[in-house]
Design an enzyme around this catalytic site. Structure first.
Site, PDB file in Angstrom:
ATOM      1  N   ASP A 312      39.735  34.802  37.874  1.00 34.25           N
ATOM      2  CA  ASP A 312      38.692  36.041  37.244  1.00 34.25           C
ATOM      3  C   ASP A 312      37.589  35.919  37.191  1.00 34.25           C
ATOM      4  O   ASP A 312      37.399  34.709  36.937  1.00 34.25           O
ATOM      5  CB  ASP A 312      39.852  36.902  36.074  1.00 34.25           C
ATOM      6  CG  ASP A 312      38.608  37.760  35.523  1.00 34.25           C
ATOM      7  OD1 ASP A 312      39.117  38.874  36.448  1.00 34.25           O
ATOM      8  OD2 ASP A 312      38.514  38.295  34.570  1.00 34.25           O
ATOM      9  N   GLU A 347      38.850  36.501  42.799  1.00 33.73           N
ATOM     10  CA  GLU A 347      38.422  37.169  42.809  1.00 33.73           C
ATOM     11  C   GLU A 347      37.069  37.149  42.988  1.00 33.73           C
ATOM     12  O   GLU A 347      36.289  36.686  42.508  1.00 33.73           O
ATOM     13  CB  GLU A 347      38.843  37.837  41.648  1.00 33.73           C
ATOM     14  CG  GLU A 347      38.076  39.592  41.130  1.00 33.73           C
ATOM     15  CD  GLU A 347      37.992  39.895  39.787  1.00 33.73           C
ATOM     16  OE1 GLU A 347      38.502  41.181  39.773  1.00 33.73           O
ATOM     17  OE2 GLU A 347      37.555  39.409  38.849  1.00 33.73           O
TER      18      GLU A 347
END
Length: 607
Positions: A312, A347
């Site tokens: 993330d 990401e």
């Protein structure tokens, strides 16, 4: 640096380089016993001559209270071992966590001393580039499933239930990507609103499984991974190494802040850097942060057998303080015998300066491709000036971002929707976000979703609206399954899951996000299963774009410059070796496979 029990003794070790003293806090129920620890360089150590497996513990640290200097020592705060593997309870938010001098022993989870954990025999990842990743919120996915026993719903073990395995097989899923299963704490503004974090992107320590999702601990996770692998399905963990739930300077003291606040990135004036939007940012220029990260990855490979990891806000891992394509963490993962063959997905953005780094990660990493998502949505929405060219570029592997992928696997992870943003169904039913339930006056979440409502905002009983939305959903799903690269489907999008226009449902641990298995659009689900079968049968994994493919108009002639730029154009591509391929018809809207005999296509329904 972890509580480690061996026969007849237990060693506790924790990093707190600027502390003046550290206590090991042992608990028997609510009775706390404090043991003075001894400094060993930047660590503090306590060796006890007894096997303490199963004992609960925490730490307290003393030293200066000078937050403006990055010193947050408060002996009143019980602190969780940053390397804890098991906790005795979930985290919960309370104002005392941020009040200097307020004791928090009754609030903060206690770590559990571990014995020797079973080791999963080494095995290569099942997942290969080009496969289908299925993004899963563990609780939301299983909480309402009628076939799963109530006591098992909402847990990691539920993913191994025969009904779930059958659904994954039907879709030909190659790997499930589990949204965070690490113990998290609610953002402090949520409890007063009667809300709680439903996604888990606010962890405190990186190895400890959330006891609500995984009451059976590492054994439950390892057992579920084994059950999925037995079906040919890998497991990818979505991990958060960019920040912790201790938040900004007004946040609580839970672990690192009270032990080693230097783990967080600070500006020259001493203020916390907030490249994550969550109040703090872990500093990957700090070797101790990288070591904790690497040990966490090894832990889940060695003891659970996972295929890999999705990171993330992954750009934070390459910041020190700016993004570096040759950041140390990349080389350290690549050099690690246990990690170098794992699936690694970034990401590739954060909100800090220069935070958007799509296409800049190492060659062995995959990257979420939001350009694919946005260009595909704009194409099917019919945006003025969007010809067929951008769509073809995305279908062929986004060479403008990742370079040509005709001879090597494409690094793009293509997706129509993810946990963050509109669901696929809501993309076709809402022009505007509807996030009022989040308590922020509809200011949160993405403002531009490249969505359209097909004539009616929100749910509609009009058969024509329903038919049009269904046609676009099928066309967009078809685009996903014909595209080169890895593809990702968010759980429930295959059967029309809606969040009623909420595009930031992180705080909705309720029926808004819980998947209603009784309301599935089975026809759409079957269509996705057919697409998965076609992708597997005709193009394999589609990790590389075929060099022998040709782009043609609907009448079978080669595409010209005018065709590429013409609004509303349709295209055909097939592999010259066997004549198979697919057609994209923007006016349909539809995407459908071709047989070898389909060299010239009249207007017809999809076969």
């Amino acid at each position: 640096m972890i509580a480690r029990a061996v026969p007849a003794s237990t060693q506790f070790r924790v990093r707190a380089p600027r502390a003046e003293g550290v206590w090991l806090c042992l608990f028997d129920g609510n009775i706390e016993e404090r043991v003075d620890m001894v400094r060993d360089g930047d660590d503090w150590v306590a060796d006890l001559p007894v096997d303490m497996v199963g004992m609960s513990y925490g730490y307290r640290a003393r030293g200066p209270w000078a937050p403006e200097q990055g010193l947050w020592f408060d002996p009143a705060k019980l602190l969780v071992d940053p390397r804890a593997i098991e906790l005795d309870r979930p985290f919960r938010q309370d104002h005392r966590l941020a009040v200097h001098g307020a004791d928090t022993a009754d609030l903060v989870p206690r770590a559990i001393v571990q014995g020797t954990l079973p080791v999963v025999p080494p095995a290569p990842p099942l997942f290969e580039r080009g496969g289908l990743i299925y993004e899963v919120n563990v609780k939301a996915f299983t909480h309402l499933h009628p076939d799963i026993p109530p006591a098992r719903r909402g847990t990691i073990a539920a993913l191994a239930h025969p009904a779930i395995l059958a659904h994954l097989r039907k879709l030909r899923v190659n790997a499930v990507e589990l949204m965070p299963i690490i113990a998290w704490i609610d953002e402090r503004h949520l409890p007063p609103l009667g809300l709680s974090n439903a996604w888990g992107y606010n962890p405190v320590v990186p190895m400890a499984l959330d006891p609500r999702l995984c009451p059976g601990g590492m054994a439950e996770l390892a057992g579920t991974v084994a059950a999925l692998r037995a079906e040919g399905i890998g497991v990818i963990l979505d991990l958060v190494f960019n920040h912790t739930g201790e938040s900004d300077v007004h946040g609580g003291m839970l672990s690192l802040r009270g032990l080693d606040n230097g783990a967080y990135a600070h500006a020259p004036d001493g203020t916390l850097i907030n490249d994550t939007g969550c109040g703090n940012t872990l500093d990957f220029g700090n070797r101790a942060v990288r070591e904790l990260t690497l040990d966490t990855l090894r832990h889940f490979v060695r003891h659970a057998g996972v295929d890999g990891f999705r990171f993330d806000l992954g750009t934070v891992m390459a910041r020190s303080p700016g993004f570096m394509a040759d950041a140390p963490i990349f080389a350290e993962i690549a050099a690690d015998p246990l990690l170098r063959d794992r699936v690694l997905i970034a990401e590739p953005w954060d909100i800090g300066p220069g935070g958007y780094q799509l296409g800049k990660f190492p060659e062995n990493w995959l990257e979420w491709n939001d350009c694919w998502r946005d260009d595909v949505r704009r194409f099917w929405r019919g945006d003025v000036g969007t010809g067929i060219g951008p769509l073809a570029t995305r279908i062929a592997g986004s060479a403008d971002i990742f370079g040509p992928c005709t001879t090597r696997p494409c690094r793009s992870v293509n997706f129509l929707a993810a946990h963050d943003g509109f669901t696929l169904a809501d993309t076709l039913a809402y022009e505007r976000r509807n996030n009022y339930a989040n308590g922020e006056d509809n200011r949160d979440g993405h403002g531009e979703n490249h969505s359209w409502n097909n004539g009616v905002e929100g749910p509609s009983t009009d058969p024509m609206v329903h038919e049009r939305r269904s046609a676009f959903a099928r066309a967009m799903l078809g685009t996903l399954f014909v595209s080169t690269g890895t593809i990702m489907l968010t759980a429930g999008d295959e059967f029309g899951r809606s969040q009623h226009g909420n595009n930031n449902a992180y705080a909705q641990d309720n029926p808004l996000t819980w998947i209603d298995w009784t309301a599935r659009d089975i026809d759409l689900e079957d269509h996705v299963a057919d697409l998965a079968q076609w992708r597997a049968s005709h193009h394999g994994a589609r990790a590389c774009f075929p060099e022998d493919g040709r782009w043609l108009t609907m009448d079978g002639t080669p595409m010209t410059t005018a065709d590429w730029d013409a609004p509303g154009a349709s295209i055909i591509v097939w592999r010259a070796a066997d004549g198979t391929g697919f057609a994209v018809d923007r006016k349909g809207p539809r995407v459908f496979p071709l047989r070898p005999e389909d060299t010239i296509l009249p207007s017809r329904s999809p076969n």
